[in-house]
Design an enzyme around this catalytic site. Structure first.
Site, PDB file in Angstrom:
ATOM      1  N   HIS A  55      10.962  29.632  45.401  1.00 37.08           N
ATOM      2  CA  HIS A  55      10.587  31.026  45.158  1.00 37.08           C
ATOM      3  C   HIS A  55      11.799  31.684  44.515  1.00 37.08           C
ATOM      4  O   HIS A  55      12.938  31.294  44.807  1.00 37.08           O
ATOM      5  CB  HIS A  55      10.329  31.776  46.464  1.00 37.08           C
ATOM      6  CG  HIS A  55       9.223  31.233  47.302  1.00 37.08           C
ATOM      7  ND1 HIS A  55       9.387  30.221  48.201  1.00 37.08           N
ATOM      8  CD2 HIS A  55       7.917  31.587  47.381  1.00 37.08           C
ATOM      9  CE1 HIS A  55       8.246  29.962  48.797  1.00 37.08           C
ATOM     10  NE2 HIS A  55       7.328  30.778  48.319  1.00 37.08           N
ATOM     11  N   ASP A  58      14.388  32.429  47.106  1.00 32.80           N
ATOM     12  CA  ASP A  58      15.039  31.308  47.807  1.00 32.80           C
ATOM     13  C   ASP A  58      16.421  31.097  47.188  1.00 32.80           C
ATOM     14  O   ASP A  58      17.343  30.622  47.836  1.00 32.80           O
ATOM     15  CB  ASP A  58      14.264  29.992  47.634  1.00 32.80           C
ATOM     16  CG  ASP A  58      12.896  30.023  48.272  1.00 32.80           C
ATOM     17  OD1 ASP A  58      12.654  30.882  49.123  1.00 32.80           O
ATOM     18  OD2 ASP A  58      12.059  29.157  47.901  1.00 32.80           O
ATOM     19  N   MET A  89       8.306  23.015  39.864  1.00 34.62           N
ATOM     20  CA  MET A  89       7.417  24.125  40.224  1.00 34.62           C
ATOM     21  C   MET A  89       8.231  25.336  40.678  1.00 34.62           C
ATOM     22  O   MET A  89       9.270  25.185  41.296  1.00 34.62           O
ATOM     23  CB  MET A  89       6.494  23.644  41.360  1.00 34.62           C
ATOM     24  CG  MET A  89       5.550  24.669  41.926  1.00 34.62           C
ATOM     25  SD  MET A  89       6.258  25.666  43.249  1.00 34.62           S
ATOM     26  CE  MET A  89       5.458  24.954  44.675  1.00 34.62           C
ATOM     27  N   GLU A 182      -2.926  28.641  45.679  1.00 33.96           N
ATOM     28  CA  GLU A 182      -2.837  27.969  46.985  1.00 33.96           C
ATOM     29  C   GLU A 182      -3.605  28.749  48.042  1.00 33.96           C
ATOM     30  O   GLU A 182      -3.168  29.814  48.482  1.00 33.96           O
ATOM     31  CB  GLU A 182      -1.364  27.835  47.401  1.00 33.96           C
ATOM     32  CG  GLU A 182      -1.217  27.135  48.739  1.00 33.96           C
ATOM     33  CD  GLU A 182       0.236  26.951  49.153  1.00 33.96           C
ATOM     34  OE1 GLU A 182       1.140  27.056  48.298  1.00 33.96           O
ATOM     35  OE2 GLU A 182       0.460  26.700  50.343  1.00 33.96           O
ATOM     36  N   LYS A 184      -5.299  29.799  51.686  1.00 32.87           N
ATOM     37  CA  LYS A 184      -4.984  29.753  53.120  1.00 32.87           C
ATOM     38  C   LYS A 184      -5.923  30.736  53.811  1.00 32.87           C
ATOM     39  O   LYS A 184      -6.145  31.829  53.300  1.00 32.87           O
ATOM     40  CB  LYS A 184      -3.518  30.152  53.340  1.00 32.87           C
ATOM     41  CG  LYS A 184      -3.031  29.968  54.766  1.00 32.87           C
ATOM     42  CD  LYS A 184      -1.530  30.242  54.896  1.00 32.87           C
ATOM     43  CE  LYS A 184      -1.080  29.989  56.314  1.00 32.87           C
ATOM     44  NZ  LYS A 184       0.349  30.296  56.517  1.00 32.87           N
ATOM     45  N   GLU A 218      -3.198  22.800  50.364  1.00 38.12           N
ATOM     46  CA  GLU A 218      -2.239  22.391  51.403  1.00 38.12           C
ATOM     47  C   GLU A 218      -2.982  21.812  52.605  1.00 38.12           C
ATOM     48  O   GLU A 218      -3.952  22.408  53.090  1.00 38.12           O
ATOM     49  CB  GLU A 218      -1.376  23.583  51.846  1.00 38.12           C
ATOM     50  CG  GLU A 218      -0.474  23.197  53.024  1.00 38.12           C
ATOM     51  CD  GLU A 218       0.562  24.234  53.390  1.00 38.12           C
ATOM     52  OE1 GLU A 218       1.189  24.817  52.475  1.00 38.12           O
ATOM     53  OE2 GLU A 218       0.754  24.452  54.604  1.00 38.12           O
ATOM     54  N   HIS A 221      -3.406  24.170  55.559  1.00 37.12           N
ATOM     55  CA  HIS A 221      -4.252  25.341  55.368  1.00 37.12           C
ATOM     56  C   HIS A 221      -5.741  25.025  55.480  1.00 37.12           C
ATOM     57  O   HIS A 221      -6.489  25.775  56.124  1.00 37.12           O
ATOM     58  CB  HIS A 221      -3.939  26.000  54.017  1.00 37.12           C
ATOM     59  CG  HIS A 221      -2.523  26.492  53.926  1.00 37.12           C
ATOM     60  ND1 HIS A 221      -1.989  27.029  52.785  1.00 37.12           N
ATOM     61  CD2 HIS A 221      -1.522  26.523  54.838  1.00 37.12           C
ATOM     62  CE1 HIS A 221      -0.731  27.376  53.005  1.00 37.12           C
ATOM     63  NE2 HIS A 221      -0.418  27.064  54.241  1.00 37.12           N
ATOM     64  N   ASP A 246       0.328  20.401  48.335  1.00 34.95           N
ATOM     65  CA  ASP A 246       1.277  20.650  49.423  1.00 34.95           C
ATOM     66  C   ASP A 246       0.932  19.717  50.580  1.00 34.95           C
ATOM     67  O   ASP A 246      -0.052  19.931  51.301  1.00 34.95           O
ATOM     68  CB  ASP A 246       1.210  22.116  49.887  1.00 34.95           C
ATOM     69  CG  ASP A 246       2.046  23.035  48.998  1.00 34.95           C
ATOM     70  OD1 ASP A 246       2.603  22.547  47.994  1.00 34.95           O
ATOM     71  OD2 ASP A 246       2.139  24.238  49.312  1.00 34.95           O
ATOM     72  N   ASP A 256      -0.042  28.071  61.458  1.00 35.11           N
ATOM     73  CA  ASP A 256       0.383  27.178  60.376  1.00 35.11           C
ATOM     74  C   ASP A 256       1.613  26.387  60.832  1.00 35.11           C
ATOM     75  O   ASP A 256       2.718  26.915  60.874  1.00 35.11           O
ATOM     76  CB  ASP A 256       0.727  28.051  59.153  1.00 35.11           C
ATOM     77  CG  ASP A 256       0.997  27.242  57.905  1.00 35.11           C
ATOM     78  OD1 ASP A 256       0.563  26.087  57.841  1.00 35.11           O
ATOM     79  OD2 ASP A 256       1.631  27.793  56.993  1.00 35.11           O
ATOM     80  N   ASP A 258       2.911  23.385  59.573  1.00 34.66           N
ATOM     81  CA  ASP A 258       3.737  22.758  58.530  1.00 34.66           C
ATOM     82  C   ASP A 258       4.521  21.560  59.070  1.00 34.66           C
ATOM     83  O   ASP A 258       5.747  21.450  58.893  1.00 34.66           O
ATOM     84  CB  ASP A 258       4.706  23.783  57.911  1.00 34.66           C
ATOM     85  CG  ASP A 258       3.992  24.841  57.092  1.00 34.66           C
ATOM     86  OD1 ASP A 258       2.889  24.574  56.597  1.00 34.66           O
ATOM     87  OD2 ASP A 258       4.547  25.948  56.952  1.00 34.66           O
ATOM     88  N   ASP A 288       5.358  20.519  51.662  1.00 37.07           N
ATOM     89  CA  ASP A 288       5.545  21.906  52.084  1.00 37.07           C
ATOM     90  C   ASP A 288       5.515  21.938  53.603  1.00 37.07           C
ATOM     91  O   ASP A 288       4.514  22.302  54.216  1.00 37.07           O
ATOM     92  CB  ASP A 288       4.471  22.811  51.491  1.00 37.07           C
ATOM     93  CG  ASP A 288       4.784  24.269  51.787  1.00 37.07           C
ATOM     94  OD1 ASP A 288       5.928  24.546  52.176  1.00 37.07           O
ATOM     95  OD2 ASP A 288       3.893  25.117  51.648  1.00 37.07           O
TER      96      ASP A 288
END
Ligand code: GLT
Ligand code: MN
Ligand code: MN
Length: 388
Positions: A55, A58, A89, A182, A184, A218, A221, A246, A256, A258, A288
Protein backbone atom coordinates in the site's frame (compact mmCIF):
# COMPACT_ATOMS: atom_id res chain seq x y z
CA UNK A 1 12.03 -36.39 -1.86
CA UNK A 2 11.10 -33.36 -3.92
CA UNK A 3 12.80 -30.03 -3.42
CA UNK A 4 10.50 -27.60 -1.67
CA UNK A 5 12.87 -24.65 -1.79
CA UNK A 6 11.10 -21.48 -2.94
CA UNK A 7 12.67 -19.74 -5.93
CA UNK A 8 11.75 -16.53 -7.76
CA UNK A 9 10.39 -18.59 -10.69
CA UNK A 10 7.57 -19.77 -8.39
CA UNK A 11 6.25 -16.19 -8.31
CA UNK A 12 5.67 -16.03 -4.55
CA UNK A 13 4.96 -12.58 -3.18
CA UNK A 14 4.19 -11.05 0.22
CA UNK A 15 2.85 -7.64 1.14
CA UNK A 16 4.93 -5.27 3.25
CA UNK A 17 1.88 -5.30 5.52
CA UNK A 18 1.92 -9.10 5.87
CA UNK A 19 5.39 -9.93 7.16
CA UNK A 20 5.42 -6.40 8.58
CA UNK A 21 2.32 -7.09 10.69
CA UNK A 22 3.09 -6.04 14.26
CA UNK A 23 0.51 -8.24 15.98
CA UNK A 24 -2.05 -5.61 16.91
CA UNK A 25 -5.67 -6.68 17.20
CA UNK A 26 -8.87 -4.88 18.31
CA UNK A 27 -8.22 -5.97 21.91
CA UNK A 28 -4.47 -5.76 22.19
CA UNK A 29 -1.42 -3.65 21.50
CA UNK A 30 1.38 -4.67 19.13
CA UNK A 31 3.42 -7.69 20.18
CA UNK A 32 6.26 -7.13 17.69
CA UNK A 33 8.43 -4.20 16.65
CA UNK A 34 7.90 -2.76 13.19
CA UNK A 35 10.31 -4.19 10.60
CA UNK A 36 11.78 -1.72 8.08
CA UNK A 37 10.69 -2.02 4.44
CA UNK A 38 14.24 -2.30 3.09
CA UNK A 39 15.05 -5.09 5.56
CA UNK A 40 11.86 -6.93 4.53
CA UNK A 41 13.00 -6.75 0.90
CA UNK A 42 16.36 -8.33 1.77
CA UNK A 43 14.76 -11.02 3.94
CA UNK A 44 12.13 -11.98 1.34
CA UNK A 45 14.77 -12.20 -1.38
CA UNK A 46 16.89 -14.40 0.87
CA UNK A 47 13.90 -16.71 1.44
CA UNK A 48 13.33 -17.12 -2.32
CA UNK A 49 10.31 -14.87 -2.90
CA UNK A 50 9.79 -13.17 -6.26
CA UNK A 51 8.29 -9.94 -5.08
CA UNK A 52 6.90 -7.62 -2.48
CA UNK A 53 3.63 -5.70 -2.73
CA UNK A 54 2.55 -2.60 -0.91
CA UNK A 55 0.00 0.00 0.00
CA UNK A 56 1.19 3.57 -0.46
CA UNK A 57 1.44 4.07 3.31
CA UNK A 58 3.21 0.77 4.00
CA UNK A 59 6.21 2.57 2.53
CA UNK A 60 5.53 6.30 2.66
CA UNK A 61 3.78 7.71 5.76
CA UNK A 62 0.56 9.53 4.93
CA UNK A 63 1.96 12.85 6.19
CA UNK A 64 5.41 12.62 4.53
CA UNK A 65 6.64 15.69 2.65
CA UNK A 66 7.61 15.37 -1.03
CA UNK A 67 11.30 15.23 -0.21
CA UNK A 68 10.77 12.65 2.56
CA UNK A 69 8.78 10.56 0.09
CA UNK A 70 11.52 10.70 -2.53
CA UNK A 71 14.17 9.74 -0.01
CA UNK A 72 12.18 6.71 1.22
CA UNK A 73 11.35 5.61 -2.32
CA UNK A 74 14.92 5.86 -3.52
CA UNK A 75 16.15 3.79 -0.55
CA UNK A 76 13.49 1.18 -1.28
CA UNK A 77 14.40 1.11 -4.98
CA UNK A 78 18.01 0.49 -4.01
CA UNK A 79 16.98 -2.50 -1.87
CA UNK A 80 14.98 -3.83 -4.84
CA UNK A 81 17.90 -3.34 -7.22
CA UNK A 82 20.34 -4.97 -4.77
CA UNK A 83 18.18 -8.06 -4.35
CA UNK A 84 16.34 -8.37 -7.68
CA UNK A 85 13.00 -8.45 -5.82
CA UNK A 86 10.07 -7.05 -7.85
CA UNK A 87 6.96 -5.04 -6.96
CA UNK A 88 4.28 -6.70 -9.08
CA UNK A 89 1.26 -5.23 -7.29
CA UNK A 90 0.43 -1.99 -5.55
CA UNK A 91 -2.64 -0.70 -3.76
CA UNK A 92 -3.96 2.20 -1.69
CA UNK A 93 -4.58 2.38 2.00
CA UNK A 94 -8.14 3.73 2.05
CA UNK A 95 -9.02 2.29 5.42
CA UNK A 96 -6.59 3.38 8.20
CA UNK A 97 -6.97 7.15 8.23
CA UNK A 98 -9.99 8.40 10.22
CA UNK A 99 -11.06 10.47 7.19
CA UNK A 100 -12.14 7.18 5.63
CA UNK A 101 -14.12 5.96 8.62
CA UNK A 102 -17.39 5.94 6.65
CA UNK A 103 -15.97 4.78 3.33
CA UNK A 104 -13.60 6.15 0.71
CA UNK A 105 -14.91 5.89 -2.87
CA UNK A 106 -18.38 5.23 -1.46
CA UNK A 107 -18.40 7.79 1.35
CA UNK A 108 -21.57 9.88 1.48
CA UNK A 109 -19.28 12.92 1.86
CA UNK A 110 -18.21 14.22 -1.57
CA UNK A 111 -15.00 15.64 -0.11
CA UNK A 112 -13.94 12.24 1.21
CA UNK A 113 -14.70 10.60 -2.14
CA UNK A 114 -12.55 13.15 -3.96
CA UNK A 115 -9.74 12.72 -1.42
CA UNK A 116 -9.87 8.94 -1.99
CA UNK A 117 -9.52 9.37 -5.74
CA UNK A 118 -6.67 11.87 -5.28
CA UNK A 119 -4.87 9.54 -2.85
CA UNK A 120 -5.28 6.64 -5.24
CA UNK A 121 -3.83 8.59 -8.20
CA UNK A 122 -0.76 9.34 -6.08
CA UNK A 123 -0.51 5.71 -5.00
CA UNK A 124 -0.83 4.59 -8.62
CA UNK A 125 2.06 6.92 -9.51
CA UNK A 126 4.12 5.29 -6.75
CA UNK A 127 3.23 1.76 -7.87
CA UNK A 128 4.08 2.56 -11.48
CA UNK A 129 7.39 4.06 -10.42
CA UNK A 130 8.21 0.76 -8.69
CA UNK A 131 7.16 -1.31 -11.73
CA UNK A 132 3.78 -2.61 -10.55
CA UNK A 133 1.43 -3.88 -13.25
CA UNK A 134 -1.46 -5.02 -11.07
CA UNK A 135 -3.43 -2.58 -8.96
CA UNK A 136 -5.65 -3.97 -6.20
CA UNK A 137 -8.79 -2.39 -4.81
CA UNK A 138 -9.80 -3.82 -1.47
CA UNK A 139 -12.80 -1.79 -0.36
CA UNK A 140 -12.31 -2.42 3.34
CA UNK A 141 -14.28 0.63 4.45
CA UNK A 142 -16.67 0.63 1.49
CA UNK A 143 -19.77 -0.45 3.32
CA UNK A 144 -22.14 0.44 6.10
CA UNK A 145 -23.54 -0.36 9.49
CA UNK A 146 -26.54 1.95 9.07
CA UNK A 147 -28.57 1.70 5.89
CA UNK A 148 -30.87 4.62 6.68
CA UNK A 149 -28.55 7.35 5.41
CA UNK A 150 -26.30 6.31 2.60
CA UNK A 151 -27.93 3.63 0.59
CA UNK A 152 -26.16 0.78 -1.10
CA UNK A 153 -27.25 1.84 -4.60
CA UNK A 154 -25.60 5.26 -4.22
CA UNK A 155 -22.53 3.58 -2.80
CA UNK A 156 -22.20 1.37 -5.85
CA UNK A 157 -22.71 4.31 -8.19
CA UNK A 158 -19.94 6.24 -6.45
CA UNK A 159 -17.70 3.18 -6.50
CA UNK A 160 -18.26 2.81 -10.26
CA UNK A 161 -17.51 6.49 -10.91
CA UNK A 162 -14.24 6.29 -8.99
CA UNK A 163 -13.08 3.12 -10.74
CA UNK A 164 -14.00 4.52 -14.16
CA UNK A 165 -12.08 7.70 -13.38
CA UNK A 166 -9.01 5.82 -12.15
CA UNK A 167 -8.93 3.43 -15.11
CA UNK A 168 -8.92 6.48 -17.42
CA UNK A 169 -6.14 8.02 -15.35
CA UNK A 170 -4.04 4.86 -15.66
CA UNK A 171 -4.50 4.74 -19.43
CA UNK A 172 -3.82 8.45 -19.76
CA UNK A 173 -0.53 8.05 -17.87
CA UNK A 174 0.39 4.95 -19.89
CA UNK A 175 0.69 2.86 -16.71
CA UNK A 176 -0.92 -0.21 -18.27
CA UNK A 177 -2.37 -1.38 -14.97
CA UNK A 178 -4.77 -4.29 -14.70
CA UNK A 179 -7.11 -3.72 -11.77
CA UNK A 180 -8.09 -6.45 -9.35
CA UNK A 181 -11.09 -6.02 -7.04
CA UNK A 182 -10.83 -7.86 -3.73
CA UNK A 183 -14.16 -8.83 -2.18
CA UNK A 184 -14.79 -9.30 1.53
CA UNK A 185 -18.15 -9.75 3.25
CA UNK A 186 -17.55 -7.74 6.45
CA UNK A 187 -14.84 -6.44 8.82
CA UNK A 188 -13.99 -3.69 9.37
CA UNK A 189 -17.49 -2.60 8.22
CA UNK A 190 -20.65 -4.34 9.38
CA UNK A 191 -21.37 -5.05 5.73
CA UNK A 192 -18.96 -4.38 2.89
CA UNK A 193 -20.22 -3.65 -0.65
CA UNK A 194 -19.27 -6.29 -3.24
CA UNK A 195 -19.01 -8.99 -0.54
CA UNK A 196 -18.04 -11.98 -2.68
CA UNK A 197 -16.30 -12.93 -5.91
CA UNK A 198 -19.68 -13.38 -7.59
CA UNK A 199 -20.82 -9.87 -6.61
CA UNK A 200 -17.58 -8.32 -7.88
CA UNK A 201 -17.87 -10.17 -11.19
CA UNK A 202 -21.36 -8.80 -11.68
CA UNK A 203 -20.20 -5.26 -10.87
CA UNK A 204 -17.18 -5.40 -13.18
CA UNK A 205 -19.49 -5.95 -16.14
CA UNK A 206 -20.98 -2.48 -15.44
CA UNK A 207 -17.64 -0.59 -15.64
CA UNK A 208 -16.65 1.50 -18.66
CA UNK A 209 -13.38 -0.33 -19.26
CA UNK A 210 -14.43 -3.67 -17.83
CA UNK A 211 -11.65 -5.47 -19.72
CA UNK A 212 -9.12 -3.80 -17.40
CA UNK A 213 -10.84 -5.12 -14.27
CA UNK A 214 -10.67 -8.56 -12.71
CA UNK A 215 -10.55 -10.24 -9.32
CA UNK A 216 -8.19 -10.62 -6.41
CA UNK A 217 -10.02 -13.33 -4.45
CA UNK A 218 -8.83 -14.12 -0.93
CA UNK A 219 -9.15 -17.53 0.71
CA UNK A 220 -10.10 -16.05 4.09
CA UNK A 221 -12.72 -13.70 2.71
CA UNK A 222 -14.82 -16.23 0.78
CA UNK A 223 -14.49 -18.60 3.74
CA UNK A 224 -15.77 -15.91 6.14
CA UNK A 225 -18.85 -15.70 3.91
CA UNK A 226 -19.28 -19.46 4.30
CA UNK A 227 -18.48 -20.03 0.64
CA UNK A 228 -16.09 -22.35 -1.17
CA UNK A 229 -12.92 -20.49 -2.14
CA UNK A 230 -12.15 -23.16 -4.71
CA UNK A 231 -15.46 -22.59 -6.46
CA UNK A 232 -15.02 -18.81 -6.31
CA UNK A 233 -11.58 -19.03 -7.92
CA UNK A 234 -12.95 -21.45 -10.50
CA UNK A 235 -15.63 -18.93 -11.44
CA UNK A 236 -13.03 -16.17 -11.74
CA UNK A 237 -10.89 -18.39 -13.98
CA UNK A 238 -13.91 -19.32 -16.09
CA UNK A 239 -14.67 -15.61 -16.57
CA UNK A 240 -10.97 -14.96 -17.40
CA UNK A 241 -10.91 -12.56 -14.49
CA UNK A 242 -8.37 -14.10 -12.13
CA UNK A 243 -5.88 -11.22 -12.17
CA UNK A 244 -4.32 -11.86 -8.74
CA UNK A 245 -4.89 -14.10 -5.72
CA UNK A 246 -4.58 -13.71 -1.94
CA UNK A 247 -3.59 -17.04 -0.44
CA UNK A 248 -4.01 -17.62 3.28
CA UNK A 249 -6.25 -19.70 5.52
CA UNK A 250 -9.25 -19.24 7.75
CA UNK A 251 -11.78 -21.02 9.93
CA UNK A 252 -15.33 -20.52 8.70
CA UNK A 253 -17.52 -18.04 10.54
CA UNK A 254 -14.69 -16.18 12.32
CA UNK A 255 -13.06 -12.77 12.12
CA UNK A 256 -10.52 -12.39 9.30
CA UNK A 257 -7.74 -14.63 10.60
CA UNK A 258 -5.27 -14.40 7.67
CA UNK A 259 -3.61 -17.64 8.74
CA UNK A 260 -0.54 -19.21 7.14
CA UNK A 261 -1.49 -20.79 3.81
CA UNK A 262 -2.70 -24.36 4.28
CA UNK A 263 -2.62 -24.13 8.08
CA UNK A 264 -6.32 -24.75 8.64
CA UNK A 265 -7.91 -26.38 5.59
CA UNK A 266 -5.34 -28.48 3.72
CA UNK A 267 -7.94 -29.92 1.38
CA UNK A 268 -9.14 -26.46 0.32
CA UNK A 269 -5.52 -25.37 -0.09
CA UNK A 270 -4.78 -28.45 -2.21
CA UNK A 271 -7.67 -27.84 -4.60
CA UNK A 272 -6.75 -24.15 -4.80
CA UNK A 273 -3.20 -25.04 -5.86
CA UNK A 274 -4.61 -27.63 -8.25
CA UNK A 275 -6.83 -25.01 -9.89
CA UNK A 276 -3.97 -22.54 -10.27
CA UNK A 277 -1.51 -25.11 -11.60
CA UNK A 278 -3.89 -27.03 -13.89
CA UNK A 279 -5.41 -23.86 -15.37
CA UNK A 280 -1.99 -22.46 -16.27
CA UNK A 281 -2.51 -19.36 -14.09
CA UNK A 282 0.59 -17.28 -14.79
CA UNK A 283 0.13 -14.60 -12.15
CA UNK A 284 1.57 -14.05 -8.71
CA UNK A 285 1.03 -16.44 -5.80
CA UNK A 286 0.54 -13.74 -3.19
CA UNK A 287 0.33 -14.61 0.50
CA UNK A 288 -1.95 -12.15 2.25
CA UNK A 289 -1.50 -13.51 5.73
CA UNK A 290 0.52 -12.80 8.81
CA UNK A 291 2.25 -14.60 11.63
CA UNK A 292 0.20 -15.32 14.72
CA UNK A 293 0.16 -12.53 17.28
CA UNK A 294 2.04 -14.83 19.65
CA UNK A 295 5.17 -14.79 17.47
CA UNK A 296 8.42 -12.84 17.52
CA UNK A 297 10.43 -11.97 14.40
CA UNK A 298 11.72 -15.53 14.05
CA UNK A 299 8.08 -16.63 13.95
CA UNK A 300 7.41 -14.14 11.15
CA UNK A 301 10.04 -15.70 8.90
CA UNK A 302 8.96 -19.22 9.87
CA UNK A 303 5.45 -18.16 8.80
CA UNK A 304 6.67 -16.79 5.45
CA UNK A 305 8.75 -19.88 4.71
CA UNK A 306 5.82 -22.08 5.72
CA UNK A 307 3.43 -20.43 3.22
CA UNK A 308 5.80 -21.01 0.32
CA UNK A 309 6.86 -24.50 1.37
CA UNK A 310 3.22 -25.60 1.77
CA UNK A 311 2.41 -24.30 -1.72
CA UNK A 312 5.30 -26.30 -3.19
CA UNK A 313 4.36 -29.44 -1.24
CA UNK A 314 0.79 -29.14 -2.53
CA UNK A 315 2.05 -28.48 -6.06
CA UNK A 316 3.93 -31.76 -5.89
CA UNK A 317 0.76 -33.47 -4.58
CA UNK A 318 -1.12 -32.07 -7.58
CA UNK A 319 1.39 -33.62 -9.98
CA UNK A 320 1.08 -36.88 -8.07
CA UNK A 321 -2.73 -36.70 -8.22
CA UNK A 322 -2.66 -36.09 -11.96
CA UNK A 323 -0.27 -39.00 -12.51
CA UNK A 324 -2.01 -41.47 -10.16
CA UNK A 325 -3.54 -44.13 -12.40
CA UNK A 326 -6.09 -45.30 -9.81
CA UNK A 327 -7.27 -41.73 -9.17
CA UNK A 328 -7.45 -40.98 -12.87
CA UNK A 329 -9.38 -44.21 -13.49
CA UNK A 330 -11.85 -43.23 -10.74
CA UNK A 331 -12.31 -39.80 -12.36
CA UNK A 332 -12.82 -41.44 -15.75
CA UNK A 333 -15.46 -43.72 -14.25
CA UNK A 334 -17.14 -40.72 -12.62
CA UNK A 335 -17.39 -38.64 -15.78
CA UNK A 336 -19.57 -40.71 -18.09
CA UNK A 337 -19.18 -39.86 -21.75
CA UNK A 338 -21.74 -40.29 -24.50
CA UNK A 339 -20.66 -38.90 -27.85
CA UNK A 340 -24.14 -39.02 -29.39
CA UNK A 341 -25.93 -37.22 -26.57
CA UNK A 342 -23.12 -34.72 -26.07
CA UNK A 343 -23.31 -33.91 -29.78
CA UNK A 344 -27.04 -33.33 -29.52
CA UNK A 345 -26.93 -30.85 -26.65
CA UNK A 346 -23.74 -28.99 -27.57
CA UNK A 347 -25.40 -26.59 -30.03
CA UNK A 348 -28.99 -25.89 -30.74
CA UNK A 349 -30.53 -26.86 -34.05
CA UNK A 350 -34.11 -27.91 -34.88
CA UNK A 351 -32.76 -31.33 -35.82
CA UNK A 352 -30.84 -31.76 -32.56
CA UNK A 353 -33.86 -30.62 -30.58
CA UNK A 354 -36.21 -33.11 -32.23
CA UNK A 355 -33.69 -35.98 -31.93
CA UNK A 356 -33.24 -35.17 -28.26
CA UNK A 357 -36.99 -35.12 -27.72
CA UNK A 358 -37.24 -38.51 -29.38
CA UNK A 359 -34.52 -40.10 -27.26
CA UNK A 360 -35.58 -42.50 -24.51
CA UNK A 361 -33.59 -42.36 -21.27
CA UNK A 362 -33.30 -45.10 -18.66
CA UNK A 363 -34.00 -42.64 -15.85
CA UNK A 364 -34.19 -45.35 -13.20
CA UNK A 365 -30.72 -46.67 -14.08
CA UNK A 366 -29.32 -43.11 -13.98
CA UNK A 367 -30.72 -42.65 -10.49
CA UNK A 368 -29.33 -45.97 -9.30
CA UNK A 369 -25.81 -45.56 -10.62
CA UNK A 370 -23.08 -45.06 -8.02
CA UNK A 371 -20.47 -42.61 -9.34
CA UNK A 372 -17.71 -43.81 -6.98
CA UNK A 373 -17.14 -40.50 -5.21
CA UNK A 374 -16.44 -42.10 -1.81
CA UNK A 375 -13.67 -44.12 -3.41
CA UNK A 376 -12.28 -41.12 -5.32
CA UNK A 377 -12.36 -38.83 -2.29
CA UNK A 378 -10.70 -41.44 -0.07
CA UNK A 379 -7.91 -41.85 -2.64
CA UNK A 380 -7.49 -38.06 -2.65
CA UNK A 381 -7.31 -37.97 1.14
CA UNK A 382 -4.80 -40.82 1.25
CA UNK A 383 -2.66 -38.88 -1.15
CA UNK A 384 -2.93 -35.81 1.07
CA UNK A 385 -2.25 -37.88 4.19
CA UNK A 386 0.97 -39.02 2.53
CA UNK A 387 0.36 -42.72 2.07
CA UNK A 388 0.15 -42.78 -1.71
C1 GLT B 1 -5.73 -5.62 4.42
C2 GLT B 1 -6.75 -6.63 4.03
C3 GLT B 1 -6.33 -7.48 2.91
C4 GLT B 1 -6.12 -6.73 1.64
C5 GLT B 1 -5.04 -5.74 1.69
C6 GLT B 1 -5.03 -4.94 0.43
S1 GLT B 1 -4.99 -4.82 3.10
O1 GLT B 1 -4.71 -6.22 5.15
O2 GLT B 1 -7.06 -7.43 5.17
O3 GLT B 1 -7.19 -8.55 2.68
O4 GLT B 1 -5.74 -7.65 0.65
O5 GLT B 1 -5.58 -3.69 0.56
MN1 MN C 1 -7.90 -11.21 4.96
MN1 MN D 1 -6.33 -9.68 0.99
Amino acid sequence: MADYTPKPEHKFTFGLWTVGNIGRDPFGSPTRDAIGADYIVHKLAELGAYGVNLHDNDLVPIDATASERDKIVSGFKKALADTGLKVPMATTNLFSDPAFKDGAFTSPDARVRALAVQKTMNAMDLGAELGAKTYVFWGGREGAEVDAGSNAIEGLQHFREALNFLAEYSEDQGYGYKFALEPKPNEPRGDIYLPTVGSALGFIATLDKSELFGLNPEFAHETMAGLSFVHAVAQAIDARKLFHIDLNDQKMGRFDQDLRFGAENPKGAFFTVKLLEDSGYAGMRHFDAHALRTEDEAGVWAFAKGCMRTYLILKEKVARFNADTEIQAAIKHYKVQDATLEGLVKTYSKDNASKLKAHTFDREALGKRGPGLEHLDQLTMELLYGVR
